[in-house]
Design a protein around this motif. Structure first.
Motif, short mmCIF file in Angstrom:
data_model
loop_
_atom_site.label_atom_id
_atom_site.label_comp_id
_atom_site.label_asym_id
_atom_site.label_seq_id
_atom_site.Cartn_x
_atom_site.Cartn_y
_atom_site.Cartn_z
N ALA A 173 0.72 -1.19 -0.18
CA ALA A 173 0.04 -0.08 -0.07
C ALA A 173 0.98 1.38 0.07
N ALA A 174 0.59 2.23 -0.64
CA ALA A 174 1.08 3.58 -0.79
C ALA A 174 0.19 4.73 -0.18
N VAL A 175 0.39 5.34 0.70
CA VAL A 175 -0.29 6.30 1.18
C VAL A 175 0.67 7.62 1.53
N PRO A 176 0.07 9.11 1.65
CA PRO A 176 0.86 9.97 1.79
C PRO A 176 1.12 10.16 3.12
N ARG A 177 2.12 10.87 3.36
CA ARG A 177 2.55 11.03 4.83
C ARG A 177 1.49 12.02 5.32
N GLY A 178 1.34 11.65 6.77
CA GLY A 178 0.21 12.44 7.65
C GLY A 178 -1.14 11.63 7.43
N HIS A 179 -0.99 10.58 6.62
CA HIS A 179 -2.28 9.61 6.39
C HIS A 179 -2.44 9.04 7.74
N GLU A 191 -8.62 -1.63 4.87
CA GLU A 191 -8.58 -0.67 5.70
C GLU A 191 -8.68 0.66 4.75
N LEU A 192 -8.18 0.43 3.61
CA LEU A 192 -8.05 1.66 2.60
C LEU A 192 -9.43 1.84 1.79
N LEU A 193 -10.52 0.83 1.90
CA LEU A 193 -11.59 1.25 0.86
C LEU A 193 -12.29 2.28 1.07
N ASP A 194 -12.19 3.11 2.24
CA ASP A 194 -12.79 4.31 2.23
C ASP A 194 -12.00 5.52 1.87
N ASP A 195 -10.89 5.34 1.34
CA ASP A 195 -9.87 6.49 0.78
C ASP A 195 -10.06 6.45 -0.80
N GLY A 220 -17.44 -7.50 -1.47
CA GLY A 220 -18.03 -6.95 -2.69
C GLY A 220 -17.92 -5.42 -2.99
N ARG A 221 -17.02 -4.72 -2.05
CA ARG A 221 -16.94 -3.20 -2.01
C ARG A 221 -15.62 -3.31 -2.81
N ARG A 222 -15.43 -2.24 -3.69
CA ARG A 222 -14.38 -1.78 -4.51
C ARG A 222 -13.88 -0.44 -3.98
N PRO A 223 -12.73 -0.09 -4.06
CA PRO A 223 -12.23 1.34 -4.02
C PRO A 223 -12.70 2.50 -5.10
N VAL A 224 -12.89 3.57 -4.96
CA VAL A 224 -13.46 4.57 -5.90
C VAL A 224 -12.09 5.29 -6.22
N VAL A 225 -11.74 5.30 -7.60
CA VAL A 225 -10.48 5.91 -8.19
C VAL A 225 -11.10 7.21 -8.69
N VAL A 226 -10.40 8.32 -8.01
CA VAL A 226 -10.72 9.45 -8.06
C VAL A 226 -9.59 10.26 -9.16
N GLN A 227 -8.64 9.52 -9.65
CA GLN A 227 -7.53 10.34 -10.24
C GLN A 227 -6.94 9.16 -10.84
N GLU A 228 -6.52 9.33 -12.16
CA GLU A 228 -5.66 8.29 -13.02
C GLU A 228 -4.35 8.98 -13.52
N ALA A 229 -3.38 8.21 -13.76
CA ALA A 229 -2.30 8.53 -14.40
C ALA A 229 -1.59 7.42 -15.13
N VAL A 239 0.08 10.42 -5.07
CA VAL A 239 -0.30 10.05 -3.99
C VAL A 239 0.53 10.91 -2.77
N GLY A 240 1.90 11.00 -3.10
CA GLY A 240 2.41 11.90 -2.12
C GLY A 240 1.90 13.24 -2.04
N ALA A 241 1.10 13.80 -3.00
CA ALA A 241 0.80 15.14 -2.90
C ALA A 241 -0.62 15.32 -2.17
N GLY A 242 -1.05 13.94 -1.61
CA GLY A 242 -2.43 14.18 -0.86
C GLY A 242 -3.64 13.42 -1.84
N LEU A 243 -3.32 13.22 -2.83
CA LEU A 243 -4.69 13.01 -3.84
C LEU A 243 -5.21 11.77 -3.57
N GLY A 244 -4.52 10.87 -2.90
CA GLY A 244 -5.24 9.60 -2.59
C GLY A 244 -4.42 8.74 -2.17
N VAL A 245 -4.69 7.36 -2.26
CA VAL A 245 -3.86 6.25 -1.82
C VAL A 245 -3.85 5.22 -2.98
#
Length: 294
Positions: A173-179, A191-195, A220-229, A239-245
């Motif tokens: 898993a990759a999360v921003p510092r301060g997560h 544990e990341l499903l709500d991010d 049955g739950r899947r994460p929601v992708v809010v940003q693609e690259a 991720v490091g900029a805080g846009l998601g995990v």
């Protein structure tokens, strides 16, 4: 001269032997044929060309002007044929030619370029060209014949493509510092499903998408992708900029900036698989040599 000439390589070799020796007997010994047979070959060549190649007397043999021209040309022709046949054999053995190799950037830490280097050292007459890309685009180029093979990650099945296992690795898993989870030694994927997630676009491949998200998906739950690259390096910087995990293969995580915290996934048995991909009907020796290079 507007007709085709029936002069083969055997006739040229016979002519050269006589031209070099200026003696039919010695030339016949060199060719390991009878002298009368050699004389017949030379006469046939002269009839075919319509010119005399030698001036013969009872005591000597000399080249005519036409013979001197043919001597140089025949030597060049036979030399070129020898080189062409040698190259043909090397290509047939996979020791010469060109190899177009593709790769996904995230595979680089796992050694595909070292494989290329080993192959180049063993087969220096093969020109190797490298191309990077998505797994899906690399596979499409292989099917179209634009690439000979590529190292790909979690490719979608394709009957036109043959896969050979290369490496298998875990996800992290990759999360921003301060997560909220950044101080943990390890986490469980769900544990990341709500991010919000940062991830590749769907064009990267359905199997790659499902396999990457599998450690997080639960009930049955899947994460929601809010940003693609389009690259893992970009994903991790976002991720490091805080846009998601995100969830990333271990080797791709090496591109993470200091603003990202990487966390092992304790409950996941899912793995990312890297494979060498090539056309299913391509059995050239050059591909076998490449795959076997260490």
């Amino acid at each position: 001269m507007d007709r085709d000439l029936d002069v083969d390589l055997r006739h040229l070799r016979a002519f050269l032997a006589v031209a070099d020796e200026l003696h039919f007997g010695r030339a016949a010994e060199r060719l390991r044929i009878a002298q009368p047979a050699l004389s017949q070959q030379i006469r046939r060549t002269e009839r075919e060309l319509g010119v005399e190649l030698f001036v013969r007397t009872s005591r000597s043999v000399a080249l005519t002007a036409a013979g001197r021209v043919l001597q140089g040309r025949a030597r060049a022709v036979l030399g070129q044929v020898r080189r062409d046949l040698d190259e043909t054999v090397r290509v047939g053995r996979g020791e010469a030619g060109r190899l177009d190799v593709g790769f996904v950037v995230s595979a680089l830490p796992l050694g595909p370029i070292e494989r290329v280097q080993a192959f180049r050292m063993r087969y220096p007459l093969v020109r190797v060209e490298l191309t990077e890309g998505y797994t899906s685009t690399l596979l499409a180029r292989i099917v179209r014949g634009e690439l000979d093979l590529a190292v790909v990650r979690d490719p979608d099945p394709d009957p036109a493509v043959r896969l050979l296992p290369f490496r298998t690795e875990a996800f992290v898993a990759a999360v921003p510092r301060g997560h909220r989870l950044a101080d943990r030694a390890a986490i469980e994927g769900p544990e990341l499903l709500d991010d919000p997630f940062v991830f590749f676009p769907a064009v990267a491949g359905s199997l790659a998408t499902e396999r990457n998200l599998a450690p997080v998906t639960a009930g049955g739950r899947r994460p929601v992708v809010v940003q693609e690259a389009t690259t893992w390096a970009t994903v991790l910087h976002l991720v490091g900029a805080g846009l998601g995990v995100t969830v990333v293969p271990e080797s791709a995580a090496l591109a993470a900036p200091d603003t990202v915290v990487l966390l092992p996934l304790t409950d996941s048995t899912h793995r990312s698989e890297l494979s060498w991909a090539m056309r299913a009907d391509d059995d050239r020796e050059i591909l076998r040599n490449f795959v076997a290079a260490e």
